[in-house]
Structures are given as C-alpha cells and as structure tokens.
Design a protein around this motif. Structure first.
Motif, PDB file in Angstrom:
ATOM      1  N   TYR A 182     -11.825   8.345  -5.016  1.00 48.66           N
ATOM      2  CA  TYR A 182     -11.542   9.564  -4.259  1.00 48.66           C
ATOM      3  C   TYR A 182     -12.302   9.574  -2.943  1.00 48.66           C
ATOM      4  CZ  TYR A 182     -11.968  14.439  -2.820  1.00 48.66           C
ATOM      5  OH  TYR A 182     -11.980  15.593  -2.090  1.00 48.66           O
ATOM      6  N   VAL A 183     -13.582   9.226  -2.999  1.00 50.81           N
ATOM      7  CA  VAL A 183     -14.418   9.261  -1.801  1.00 50.81           C
ATOM      8  C   VAL A 183     -13.971   8.224  -0.786  1.00 50.81           C
ATOM      9  CG1 VAL A 183     -16.762   8.910  -0.926  1.00 50.81           C
ATOM     10  CG2 VAL A 183     -16.398  10.199  -3.019  1.00 50.81           C
ATOM     11  N   ILE A 184     -13.615   7.009  -1.272  1.00 50.80           N
ATOM     12  CA  ILE A 184     -13.203   5.931  -0.365  1.00 50.80           C
ATOM     13  C   ILE A 184     -11.993   6.349   0.455  1.00 50.80           C
ATOM     14  CG2 ILE A 184     -12.124   3.641  -0.316  1.00 50.80           C
ATOM     15  CD1 ILE A 184     -14.006   2.798  -2.521  1.00 50.80           C
ATOM     16  N   LEU A 185     -11.063   7.037  -0.172  1.00 53.97           N
ATOM     17  CA  LEU A 185      -9.825   7.414   0.504  1.00 53.97           C
ATOM     18  C   LEU A 185      -9.912   8.750   1.231  1.00 53.97           C
ATOM     19  CD1 LEU A 185      -7.290   6.352  -2.264  1.00 53.97           C
ATOM     20  CD2 LEU A 185      -7.835   5.116  -0.174  1.00 53.97           C
ATOM     21  N   SER A 186     -11.041   9.458   1.086  1.00 57.71           N
ATOM     22  CA  SER A 186     -11.107  10.821   1.621  1.00 57.71           C
ATOM     23  C   SER A 186     -11.376  10.850   3.125  1.00 57.71           C
ATOM     24  CB  SER A 186     -12.181  11.618   0.875  1.00 57.71           C
ATOM     25  OG  SER A 186     -13.449  10.996   1.027  1.00 57.71           O
ATOM     26  N   SER A 187     -12.384  10.118   3.591  1.00 59.41           N
ATOM     27  CA  SER A 187     -12.734  10.206   5.015  1.00 59.41           C
ATOM     28  C   SER A 187     -13.422   8.935   5.477  1.00 59.41           C
ATOM     29  CB  SER A 187     -13.656  11.409   5.262  1.00 59.41           C
ATOM     30  OG  SER A 187     -14.919  11.190   4.670  1.00 59.41           O
ATOM     31  N   TRP A 188     -13.394   8.738   6.793  1.00 58.70           N
ATOM     32  CA  TRP A 188     -14.069   7.586   7.386  1.00 58.70           C
ATOM     33  C   TRP A 188     -15.560   7.628   7.097  1.00 58.70           C
ATOM     34  CZ3 TRP A 188     -11.605   3.649   9.864  1.00 58.70           C
ATOM     35  CH2 TRP A 188     -10.305   3.875  10.292  1.00 58.70           C
ATOM     36  N   ALA A 244     -23.129  13.572  -7.805  1.00 58.79           N
ATOM     37  CA  ALA A 244     -22.695  12.299  -7.229  1.00 58.79           C
ATOM     38  C   ALA A 244     -22.247  12.532  -5.789  1.00 58.79           C
ATOM     39  CB  ALA A 244     -21.550  11.719  -8.039  1.00 58.79           C
ATOM     40  N   THR A 245     -22.686  11.650  -4.901  1.00 54.43           N
ATOM     41  CA  THR A 245     -22.339  11.747  -3.479  1.00 54.43           C
ATOM     42  C   THR A 245     -21.850  10.394  -2.978  1.00 54.43           C
ATOM     43  OG1 THR A 245     -24.569  11.147  -2.741  1.00 54.43           O
ATOM     44  CG2 THR A 245     -24.138  13.489  -3.169  1.00 54.43           C
ATOM     45  N   ALA A 246     -21.385  10.385  -1.746  1.00 50.48           N
ATOM     46  CA  ALA A 246     -20.937   9.129  -1.145  1.00 50.48           C
ATOM     47  C   ALA A 246     -22.094   8.142  -1.005  1.00 50.48           C
ATOM     48  CB  ALA A 246     -20.309   9.396   0.214  1.00 50.48           C
ATOM     49  N   SER A 247     -23.317   8.648  -0.945  1.00 50.89           N
ATOM     50  CA  SER A 247     -24.484   7.783  -0.762  1.00 50.89           C
ATOM     51  C   SER A 247     -25.009   7.186  -2.057  1.00 50.89           C
ATOM     52  CB  SER A 247     -25.613   8.565  -0.075  1.00 50.89           C
ATOM     53  OG  SER A 247     -25.188   9.014   1.195  1.00 50.89           O
ATOM     54  N   ASN A 248     -24.676   7.809  -3.201  1.00 52.78           N
ATOM     55  CA  ASN A 248     -25.217   7.288  -4.461  1.00 52.78           C
ATOM     56  C   ASN A 248     -24.157   6.830  -5.457  1.00 52.78           C
ATOM     57  OD1 ASN A 248     -24.193   9.560  -5.798  1.00 52.78           O
ATOM     58  ND2 ASN A 248     -26.152  10.625  -5.838  1.00 52.78           N
ATOM     59  N   ASP A 306     -17.406   9.088   4.796  1.00 51.92           N
ATOM     60  CA  ASP A 306     -17.814   8.805   3.415  1.00 51.92           C
ATOM     61  C   ASP A 306     -17.666   7.326   3.075  1.00 51.92           C
ATOM     62  OD1 ASP A 306     -18.548  11.370   2.899  1.00 51.92           O
ATOM     63  OD2 ASP A 306     -16.632  11.971   2.030  1.00 51.92           O
ATOM     64  N   THR A 307     -16.622   6.690   3.607  1.00 48.14           N
ATOM     65  CA  THR A 307     -16.436   5.254   3.365  1.00 48.14           C
ATOM     66  C   THR A 307     -17.575   4.455   3.977  1.00 48.14           C
ATOM     67  OG1 THR A 307     -14.055   5.622   3.464  1.00 48.14           O
ATOM     68  CG2 THR A 307     -14.806   3.341   3.537  1.00 48.14           C
ATOM     69  N   PHE A 308     -18.011   4.857   5.174  1.00 56.70           N
ATOM     70  CA  PHE A 308     -19.145   4.184   5.816  1.00 56.70           C
ATOM     71  C   PHE A 308     -20.430   4.389   5.014  1.00 56.70           C
ATOM     72  CE2 PHE A 308     -16.800   4.820  10.047  1.00 56.70           C
ATOM     73  CZ  PHE A 308     -16.187   3.592   9.918  1.00 56.70           C
ATOM     74  N   ARG A 309     -20.613   5.604   4.460  1.00 55.47           N
ATOM     75  CA  ARG A 309     -21.802   5.871   3.648  1.00 55.47           C
ATOM     76  C   ARG A 309     -21.831   4.987   2.398  1.00 55.47           C
ATOM     77  NH1 ARG A 309     -20.604  11.583   4.815  1.00 55.47           N
ATOM     78  NH2 ARG A 309     -22.053  12.311   6.428  1.00 55.47           N
ATOM     79  N   ILE A 310     -20.672   4.819   1.798  1.00 52.68           N
ATOM     80  CA  ILE A 310     -20.588   3.952   0.613  1.00 52.68           C
ATOM     81  C   ILE A 310     -20.954   2.524   0.980  1.00 52.68           C
ATOM     82  CG2 ILE A 310     -19.014   2.946  -1.091  1.00 52.68           C
ATOM     83  CD1 ILE A 310     -17.491   5.583  -1.069  1.00 52.68           C
ATOM     84  N   LEU A 311     -20.412   2.038   2.087  1.00 47.76           N
ATOM     85  CA  LEU A 311     -20.728   0.669   2.529  1.00 47.76           C
ATOM     86  C   LEU A 311     -22.219   0.509   2.784  1.00 47.76           C
ATOM     87  CD1 LEU A 311     -17.770  -0.137   4.955  1.00 47.76           C
ATOM     88  CD2 LEU A 311     -18.319  -1.304   2.824  1.00 47.76           C
ATOM     89  N   LYS A 312     -22.820   1.513   3.395  1.00 47.75           N
ATOM     90  CA  LYS A 312     -24.255   1.450   3.678  1.00 47.75           C
ATOM     91  C   LYS A 312     -25.055   1.400   2.382  1.00 47.75           C
ATOM     92  CE  LYS A 312     -27.645   1.498   6.653  1.00 47.75           C
ATOM     93  NZ  LYS A 312     -27.841   0.360   7.582  1.00 47.75           N
ATOM     94  N   SER A 313     -24.637   2.193   1.378  1.00 47.47           N
ATOM     95  CA  SER A 313     -25.366   2.216   0.102  1.00 47.47           C
ATOM     96  C   SER A 313     -25.203   0.918  -0.678  1.00 47.47           C
ATOM     97  CB  SER A 313     -24.885   3.390  -0.751  1.00 47.47           C
ATOM     98  OG  SER A 313     -23.558   3.193  -1.196  1.00 47.47           O
ATOM     99  N   CYS A 314     -24.160   0.154  -0.373  1.00 49.29           N
ATOM    100  CA  CYS A 314     -23.928  -1.122  -1.074  1.00 49.29           C
ATOM    101  C   CYS A 314     -24.967  -2.179  -0.736  1.00 49.29           C
ATOM    102  CB  CYS A 314     -22.529  -1.658  -0.752  1.00 49.29           C
ATOM    103  SG  CYS A 314     -21.195  -0.770  -1.582  1.00 49.29           S
TER     104      CYS A 314
END
Length: 537
Positions: A171-177, A135-139, A179-187
């Motif tokens: 965990y990923v959301i709170l870890s770094s800027w 599992a990654t910030a992108s998936n 990773d949070t951007f990667r999550i938003l992009k994957s959404c």
C-alpha cells in the motif's frame, strides 16, 4: 534500609542486607548489584521519608503482566523479558530455539542478527502480545524483514506479521513518491534482507512505473536527480534507470521510410538516450554490464554523441574481467545475439589492458572462448563477425587454445559453405603448442580445418616425434637438419595447396614414428626390470 529482608518490585525480588546505624556525621553506604553498571546510570538520594534510594537505569524491557517472564531475548545491550507462549505461537524461529532447550523453565537467547535491531524487535513483541503497533514508511521494510527472519507466517497464526507487513508495504509503495523514497532509505539498514525479499526491486519498479505514466524523459530525469539528492544507494538509482529504459525501449518504433516525422522521432530518441547515459550513477556495481551493453547498442543505432559512446564502451570494457557469458548476451534482429558490439568492447579492453600491468587478460580470454562456443551454432552468424571476435584478443590472452579450437571446430561444422580463405582467417590465431595432446590428435584428423593449418600441424607433430626418437636413442636415420628442411619445404608447399596424397603420407609417417616411440618405451621398461633382478656369484 526499611527493615524488610525481601523487597518485591514488578517481576523482580531483591534480598536486602542491613547493618547497624552509624553514629551522627558523615557515613558511607555500600551495596552490591548482580551485574556491573555505568555510574552515569546511577542516581542516589534521600527521600522525604528519610529512606536512602538508589536508582539504576538499565536497558531492560518488561511486558506488564502478572505472570513472571520465562523467556529473555537479548539484542546487543538490550534485554526483553517475555513469555514463551506469546512469542513461540507467532514465531517459528523462536519456537525452534525454545524447544531445542526442552526442559528449561527459564530460557535466555542472544539474537544480534535480527533485521532492524532492538527497535524493530520491540514492535514485534507488541504485535505478539496483541498490542497495536505504529507501522510507517520508515519502519515497514525493517519490520517486514524481521518478520521473515523470525518466520512469522500465516501457517502459525492467521494474519501473522509477514502478511500484515506485506499488505501495508504494498500500500505504501503505491501510495506516494515520498513514502516510496522513505522505504528505499530504510532499506539501507537491512540491505541484504531487503534485496532478497525484493523490496528494493518493488520500489524501483513503482518509481519507474510512476515516472513512465506521468511524463517523458525530462520528468524522469528530475525524479532521478531527486533520488540522488536524497542519498539513495547508487544500486537503487541504477535499477530505476534500467527499469525505465526497458519500458521505454519497448515503445520505440523506427520506420524504414524517411520522413520529417521519422527524423524528429529519431532526434527525440537520440536525446533521450544521451540523457540516460549522462544520468547513470558512476559508482562501480550500480548498473549491470548487460544493461550497459543494451544501452550501448541503442546509442550506436541512434548515433549518439561520440564522446558518450566511447565513455559507455570504456565503462563496459572495465567490467569485462568480472562478467559472465550471460552478461554479454544482447539479442539481435539478423542473428541470435549481437556479436559486433561485443567485438567493440573487447577491442576497447585490449587497448586499456595493454597499458595496465594489473589487468587479467587471460580471464577475458576464457570468457570470450565460452562466448564463442555459445554463438558458434548460430547459422546466421557471418564469418566476418566470428573472425573479428576470435582475433580481437592477442595470443597472450590464452594459456591454452583447447577451448578456442572447440569453438572454431563447432563454427566450421555449422557453416560448411565457408570459403578456404574465411576458414584460414578464423583459424590463424590457433597455436599448435597451446593445444593439449587430445586436441592435437583430433586436429590432425579434422578435415574441416583449412589445408594450410592441417599441413602445419602435421609437420610440427612430425618434428616432435623425431625429437622424441632422437632423445630416446632410436636408430631412426633422419638428422635434425633434414627434419628442419622437410618442415620448411612442407610449409612452402602448404602455401601452394599441398596435395592430399602428401598429407596422407605425412600422417602415415607420424603413425610410424609413434609406433617406434612405443617400442622404445617397452624396451626401456624391460631393461629396467632386468637390472632390478638379483645377481648370484
């Protein structure tokens, strides 16, 4: 052409068809496959042992076990050969599908709507078979959405995919800027699911929280610029700005005392507000009308640049046709809601709509009447504000004045100390012919209405009754010219405050006219019944 009648390979069995060997020279080989194939996925060659081999590449996924598969899941052009026991023990969704086809040893499903598609479902399969997944910030966002789609909760299996993915997501959301951007992009690929599961909201809150905790507005503007460059959806950018602004507003303190420190604070607040207005995404639907109204109010208080104020006001005005009453609610210090900023926006809308033939002003008229009904009970709402909103729209904005009449009557009831002049001004937009018969009947008996409005309504009702009597063939003696004279003289007297006795006499006359109309209608019905009776010679 090895001679065997059957060839087993993994979980598949092939029945072989052979023919006699051809003579030396060129020859052809033909065979039939169960499904059509793309010739680009077929490779044929003679092996070193002289055996002709044809390999077809297909998008089939097999779980390597010694037990034959009894479940096939198709996701668009890819097939997954699985086992019921492993899958239904973790997925409530698949459990239902399998048991709906009770009795079938071999089950096949087509599931094209799973979030993330076949790529994410492959991770789900590995999880169900107890394998490690990466599992990654992108998936993680699509994986979390797919887990919800397949109903993989802890009620079926402790430590199921929903809880695992959610823990990693937080965990990923709170870890770094980054990773949070990667999550938003994957959404973006699972936008509806990510919105319903509040993934986007959590990301925007995390970004806003980090921006608020780090530095002031300058750093936040840099963050927003970075988000835009990364191609994040405008709705996400708007949510970040709205969340940050809400926190910033809660920290604002404006003192009544004039001092140098206070002037510097106001200048800083003004600059911050102007920066926020400038950085707003321009796309439609990227920010809510309610947030823009709050920002517009701050701009008025801080006296921001006039161009920015007008730009913001125009943007809200263009959104009015799609607004609800809830979108217009902005809290105020002296009254429950700030009505004056709504008045400014409505006036801007009328100015724009007058030059746009496609505008739907009647929609805004209904919206404002509902808003008026909501604010009418506010005891602290002054007549000037209520009157300004009532008269902000032209008469053409309303097909019916019933809702307007109810709102006005409610306001007059809650504010009995209004002057006669204030009541006249509030009621001047009501038109008699736009009221339903029930509303007219109520208005004729309503002592809260100003005298000139009541007199006007009574006279108009009198005219209508006379016309009905004349058209029905009554023996009523008043002529049309006399009716008009009575109406004109009545209006003249209303300007000089008609006496209550005259109004009472008019009401009695209207009741008499109504009685005569009722009598005529009964006579007409009796005549119709008589004409239908058979005549015998």
């Amino acid at each position: 052409m090895t001679g065997e009648s059957k060839v087993c390979w993994k979980n598949m069995v092939f029945k072989m068809h052979t023919q006699n060997l051809c003579p030396p020279g060129e020859f052809t080989v033909s065979f039939q496959l169960p499904d059509p194939i793309d010739h680009r996925n077929l490779s044929c060659d003679f092996g070193s042992d002289g055996i002709f081999e044809g390999i077809v590449k297909k998008n089939n996924r097999f779980v390597q076990t010694k037990i034959p598969s009894d479940l096939i899941v198709e996701i668009r052009d890819q097939c997954f050969h699985l086992h019921k026991l492993s899958m239904v023990s973790r997925s409530g969704y698949l459990n239902r599908l399998v048991f709906e086809r009770n009795g079938n040893n071999y089950t096949r499903f087509q599931i094209d709507t799973i979030p993330g598609g076949a790529k994410i479902f492959e991770l789900v399969v590995k999880f169900c078979y107890g394998q490690k997944i990466k599992a990654t910030a992108s998936n993680v966002a699509p994986l979390y959405c797919a887990a919800h789609f397949l109903e993989m909760n802890d009620d079926l299996h402790q430590g199921n995919l929903i809880s695992k993915a959610e823990a990693f997501l937080n965990y990923v959301i709170l870890s770094s800027w980054k990773d949070t951007f990667r999550i938003l992009k994957s959404c973006e690929s699972v936008s509806l699911w990510s919105k319903d599961l509040h993934i986007v909201k959590r990301c925007t809150e995390a970004i806003s929280w980090k921006a608020c905790s780090d530095t002031g507005v300058n750093h936040f503007i840099e963050v927003i610029s970075l988000i835009k460059k990364r191609g994040i959806l405008p709705e996400v950018v708007g949510s970040c700005i709205a969340h940050w602004t809400k926190k910033w507003i809660s920290q604002i303190t404006v003192s009544q005392e004039k001092s140098k420190d206070q002037e510097l604070s106001i200048q800083l607040y003004r600059m911050t507000t102007e920066c926020l207005i400038r950085v707003l995404p321009a796309e439609e639907g990227s920010v809510s009308s309610n947030f823009l109204l709050h920002l517009f109010k701050i701009g008025l208080i801080m006296n921001v640049d006039a161009k920015l104020k007008n730009h913001l006001k125009t943007r809200i005005a263009l959104m009015l046709e799609k607004c609800s009453v809830k979108d217009l609610l902005v809290r105020n210090s002296t009254t429950v809601f700030d009505v004056d900023i709504v008045v400014q926006v409505v006036q801007a809308y009328v100015s724009l709509a007058s030059n746009n033939p496609k505008s739907r002003m009647f929609v805004v008229g209904r919206l404002i009447d509902d808003y008026l009904a909501l604010i009418a009970r506010d005891e602290n709402l002054v007549a000037r504000s209520f009157d300004s909103l009532v008269n902000a729209l032209p008469k053409a904005a309303r097909f019916s004045d019933d809702n307007l009449y109810r709102s006005i009557d409610m306001y007059l009831k809650e504010h009995p100390d209004l002057t006669e002049e204030e009541r006249r001004s509030i009621c001047r937009k009501m038109e008699y012919h736009k009221l339903s018969q029930d509303a007219r009947t109520h208005a004729l008996k309503n002592d809260r209405l100003p005298d000139n409005i009541r007199t006007q309504f009574i006279l108009l009702e009198q005219v209508n009754m006379t016309r009905l009597l004349t058209s029905a063939g009554s023996s009523y003696q008043r002529t049309k010219s006399e009716t008009i004279m009575k109406f004109s003289s009545g209006l003249g007297k209303s300007c000089m405050n008609s006496s209550q006795k005259e109004m009472k006499a008019m009401k009695q006359e209207i009741e008499m006219l109504k009685a005569q109309i009722g009598e005529l209608q009964q006579r007409r019905m009796e005549l119709q019944r008589q004409t239908k009776k058979p005549v015998f010679c």
